[in-house]
Write a protein that holds these residues in place. Sequence first.
Motif, PDB file in Angstrom:
ATOM      1  N   SER A  68       1.423  -5.242  -7.694  1.00  0.00           N
ATOM      2  CA  SER A  68       2.109  -4.091  -6.829  1.00  0.00           C
ATOM      3  C   SER A  68       1.152  -3.984  -5.527  1.00  0.00           C
ATOM      4  O   SER A  68       1.625  -3.597  -4.616  1.00  0.00           O
ATOM      5  CB  SER A  68       2.492  -2.958  -7.636  1.00  0.00           C
ATOM      6  N   THR A  69      -0.209  -4.007  -5.622  1.00  0.00           N
ATOM      7  CA  THR A  69      -0.911  -4.223  -4.599  1.00  0.00           C
ATOM      8  C   THR A  69      -0.679  -5.415  -3.817  1.00  0.00           C
ATOM      9  O   THR A  69      -0.718  -5.010  -2.475  1.00  0.00           O
ATOM     10  CB  THR A  69      -2.538  -4.193  -5.191  1.00  0.00           C
ATOM     11  N   PHE A  70      -0.547  -6.465  -4.140  1.00  0.00           N
ATOM     12  CA  PHE A  70       0.087  -7.557  -3.278  1.00  0.00           C
ATOM     13  C   PHE A  70       1.159  -7.212  -2.517  1.00  0.00           C
ATOM     14  O   PHE A  70       1.492  -7.529  -1.340  1.00  0.00           O
ATOM     15  CB  PHE A  70      -0.170  -8.885  -4.058  1.00  0.00           C
ATOM     16  N   PHE A  71       2.247  -6.729  -3.412  1.00  0.00           N
ATOM     17  CA  PHE A  71       3.243  -6.395  -2.725  1.00  0.00           C
ATOM     18  C   PHE A  71       3.102  -5.358  -1.569  1.00  0.00           C
ATOM     19  O   PHE A  71       3.859  -5.288  -0.341  1.00  0.00           O
ATOM     20  CB  PHE A  71       4.475  -5.773  -3.722  1.00  0.00           C
ATOM     21  N   LEU A  72       2.235  -4.309  -1.939  1.00  0.00           N
ATOM     22  CA  LEU A  72       2.106  -3.506  -0.730  1.00  0.00           C
ATOM     23  C   LEU A  72       1.311  -3.969   0.263  1.00  0.00           C
ATOM     24  O   LEU A  72       1.744  -3.662   1.604  1.00  0.00           O
ATOM     25  CB  LEU A  72       1.057  -2.162  -1.444  1.00  0.00           C
ATOM     26  N   LEU A 122      10.007   1.300   1.526  1.00  0.00           N
ATOM     27  CA  LEU A 122       9.286   0.345   0.624  1.00  0.00           C
ATOM     28  C   LEU A 122       7.837   0.667   0.505  1.00  0.00           C
ATOM     29  O   LEU A 122       7.318   0.116  -0.459  1.00  0.00           O
ATOM     30  CB  LEU A 122       9.740  -1.239   1.182  1.00  0.00           C
ATOM     31  N   VAL A 123       7.107   0.980   1.587  1.00  0.00           N
ATOM     32  CA  VAL A 123       5.671   1.086   1.616  1.00  0.00           C
ATOM     33  C   VAL A 123       5.309   2.200   0.442  1.00  0.00           C
ATOM     34  O   VAL A 123       4.410   2.056  -0.370  1.00  0.00           O
ATOM     35  CB  VAL A 123       5.393   1.430   2.810  1.00  0.00           C
ATOM     36  N   VAL A 124       6.168   3.304   0.523  1.00  0.00           N
ATOM     37  CA  VAL A 124       5.753   4.544  -0.577  1.00  0.00           C
ATOM     38  C   VAL A 124       6.207   4.050  -1.727  1.00  0.00           C
ATOM     39  O   VAL A 124       5.499   4.336  -2.962  1.00  0.00           O
ATOM     40  CB  VAL A 124       6.617   5.600   0.096  1.00  0.00           C
ATOM     41  N   THR A 125       7.252   3.185  -1.777  1.00  0.00           N
ATOM     42  CA  THR A 125       7.817   2.770  -3.271  1.00  0.00           C
ATOM     43  C   THR A 125       6.667   2.054  -3.749  1.00  0.00           C
ATOM     44  O   THR A 125       6.259   2.147  -5.165  1.00  0.00           O
ATOM     45  CB  THR A 125       8.937   1.983  -3.264  1.00  0.00           C
ATOM     46  N   PHE A 126       6.038   1.085  -3.124  1.00  0.00           N
ATOM     47  CA  PHE A 126       5.129   0.265  -3.613  1.00  0.00           C
ATOM     48  C   PHE A 126       3.834   1.212  -3.705  1.00  0.00           C
ATOM     49  O   PHE A 126       3.121   0.751  -4.778  1.00  0.00           O
ATOM     50  CB  PHE A 126       4.648  -0.903  -2.671  1.00  0.00           C
ATOM     51  N   LEU A 127       3.448   1.963  -3.041  1.00  0.00           N
ATOM     52  CA  LEU A 127       2.201   2.645  -3.338  1.00  0.00           C
ATOM     53  C   LEU A 127       2.510   3.604  -4.655  1.00  0.00           C
ATOM     54  O   LEU A 127       1.655   3.788  -5.404  1.00  0.00           O
ATOM     55  CB  LEU A 127       2.196   3.798  -2.307  1.00  0.00           C
ATOM     56  N   LEU A 173      -6.348  -5.076   3.789  1.00  0.00           N
ATOM     57  CA  LEU A 173      -7.201  -4.224   3.057  1.00  0.00           C
ATOM     58  C   LEU A 173      -6.692  -4.214   1.505  1.00  0.00           C
ATOM     59  O   LEU A 173      -7.348  -4.343   0.631  1.00  0.00           O
ATOM     60  CB  LEU A 173      -7.133  -2.797   3.353  1.00  0.00           C
ATOM     61  N   PHE A 174      -5.278  -4.348   1.505  1.00  0.00           N
ATOM     62  CA  PHE A 174      -4.587  -4.299   0.125  1.00  0.00           C
ATOM     63  C   PHE A 174      -4.798  -5.701  -0.299  1.00  0.00           C
ATOM     64  O   PHE A 174      -4.557  -5.862  -1.629  1.00  0.00           O
ATOM     65  CB  PHE A 174      -3.424  -3.991   0.171  1.00  0.00           C
ATOM     66  N   VAL A 175      -4.900  -6.875   0.258  1.00  0.00           N
ATOM     67  CA  VAL A 175      -5.245  -7.985  -0.156  1.00  0.00           C
ATOM     68  C   VAL A 175      -6.458  -8.126  -0.869  1.00  0.00           C
ATOM     69  O   VAL A 175      -6.505  -8.771  -1.948  1.00  0.00           O
ATOM     70  CB  VAL A 175      -4.866  -9.117   0.777  1.00  0.00           C
ATOM     71  N   LEU A 176      -7.248  -7.476  -0.071  1.00  0.00           N
ATOM     72  CA  LEU A 176      -8.875  -7.533  -0.710  1.00  0.00           C
ATOM     73  C   LEU A 176      -8.665  -6.757  -2.044  1.00  0.00           C
ATOM     74  O   LEU A 176      -9.184  -7.317  -3.222  1.00  0.00           O
ATOM     75  CB  LEU A 176      -9.507  -6.970   0.162  1.00  0.00           C
ATOM     76  N   TYR A 177      -7.982  -5.604  -1.902  1.00  0.00           N
ATOM     77  CA  TYR A 177      -7.838  -4.686  -3.336  1.00  0.00           C
ATOM     78  C   TYR A 177      -7.477  -5.638  -4.384  1.00  0.00           C
ATOM     79  O   TYR A 177      -7.571  -5.648  -5.520  1.00  0.00           O
ATOM     80  CB  TYR A 177      -7.310  -3.558  -3.109  1.00  0.00           C
ATOM     81  N   GLY A 178      -6.271  -6.645  -3.997  1.00  0.00           N
ATOM     82  CA  GLY A 178      -5.543  -7.408  -4.868  1.00  0.00           C
ATOM     83  C   GLY A 178      -6.269  -8.386  -5.525  1.00  0.00           C
ATOM     84  O   GLY A 178      -6.491  -8.760  -6.722  1.00  0.00           O
ATOM     85  N   ILE A 179      -6.970  -8.973  -4.787  1.00  0.00           N
ATOM     86  CA  ILE A 179      -7.921 -10.024  -5.163  1.00  0.00           C
ATOM     87  C   ILE A 179      -9.051  -9.569  -6.007  1.00  0.00           C
ATOM     88  O   ILE A 179      -9.348 -10.171  -6.937  1.00  0.00           O
ATOM     89  CB  ILE A 179      -8.764 -10.914  -3.669  1.00  0.00           C
ATOM     90  N   ILE A 180      -9.746  -8.462  -5.631  1.00  0.00           N
ATOM     91  CA  ILE A 180     -10.839  -7.644  -6.725  1.00  0.00           C
ATOM     92  C   ILE A 180      -9.904  -7.520  -8.028  1.00  0.00           C
ATOM     93  O   ILE A 180     -10.406  -7.687  -8.927  1.00  0.00           O
ATOM     94  CB  ILE A 180     -11.190  -6.336  -5.822  1.00  0.00           C
ATOM     95  N   GLY A 181      -8.887  -6.973  -7.845  1.00  0.00           N
ATOM     96  CA  GLY A 181      -7.955  -6.600  -9.202  1.00  0.00           C
ATOM     97  C   GLY A 181      -7.765  -7.916 -10.098  1.00  0.00           C
ATOM     98  O   GLY A 181      -7.896  -8.050 -11.142  1.00  0.00           O
ATOM     99  N   ALA A 182      -7.651  -9.176  -9.387  1.00  0.00           N
ATOM    100  CA  ALA A 182      -7.179 -10.297  -9.903  1.00  0.00           C
ATOM    101  C   ALA A 182      -8.760 -10.930 -10.577  1.00  0.00           C
ATOM    102  O   ALA A 182      -8.501 -11.664 -11.528  1.00  0.00           O
ATOM    103  CB  ALA A 182      -6.679 -11.272  -8.939  1.00  0.00           C
ATOM    104  N   LEU A 183      -9.793 -10.722  -9.725  1.00  0.00           N
ATOM    105  CA  LEU A 183     -10.831 -11.326 -10.295  1.00  0.00           C
ATOM    106  C   LEU A 183     -11.443 -10.472 -11.629  1.00  0.00           C
ATOM    107  O   LEU A 183     -12.279 -10.823 -12.688  1.00  0.00           O
ATOM    108  CB  LEU A 183     -12.199 -11.065  -9.332  1.00  0.00           C
ATOM    109  N   SER A 184     -11.001  -9.109 -11.605  1.00  0.00           N
ATOM    110  CA  SER A 184     -11.442  -8.350 -12.793  1.00  0.00           C
ATOM    111  C   SER A 184     -10.542  -8.391 -13.617  1.00  0.00           C
ATOM    112  O   SER A 184     -11.096  -8.475 -15.097  1.00  0.00           O
ATOM    113  CB  SER A 184     -11.621  -6.830 -12.155  1.00  0.00           C
TER     114      SER A 184
END
Length: 126
Positions: free
Chosen positions: A32-36, A48-53, A115-126
Amino acid sequence: CKLTPELVAMHWVDKVGRRPLMLVSAISLMVSTFFLSAAFFYSWSPLLVVTFLCLVMASFSIGLGPFTFLVASENLGLSERANGMTLCAAINRCTSGTVALTAVSLYESLGSGQLFVLYGIIGALS
């Protein structure tokens, strides 16, 4: 976006187990972070932004949010529980504070999509 998934998690935690809910939570949070981020990159509608958030918040609330303290309290003995939960809460607050304090400067330097790509990558790594 937050209360309903927590109620669902309370209902399913003993039936399904902690690990499956944590895995579903982590994977859905990352997706969902990558979709955001895609919603920001491609200028999708604000709805859609609010839905993904809301999906990001729900994904966190179904497992990673409430189970952090649940698992920590169950894995610590009674004599270590107070100190362990204090440490757990301190790490949780420091992590949340770090994200909150760096979000604006990261947004200004990267932009909302990256920014949300970075958060998604951090989520993927964790």
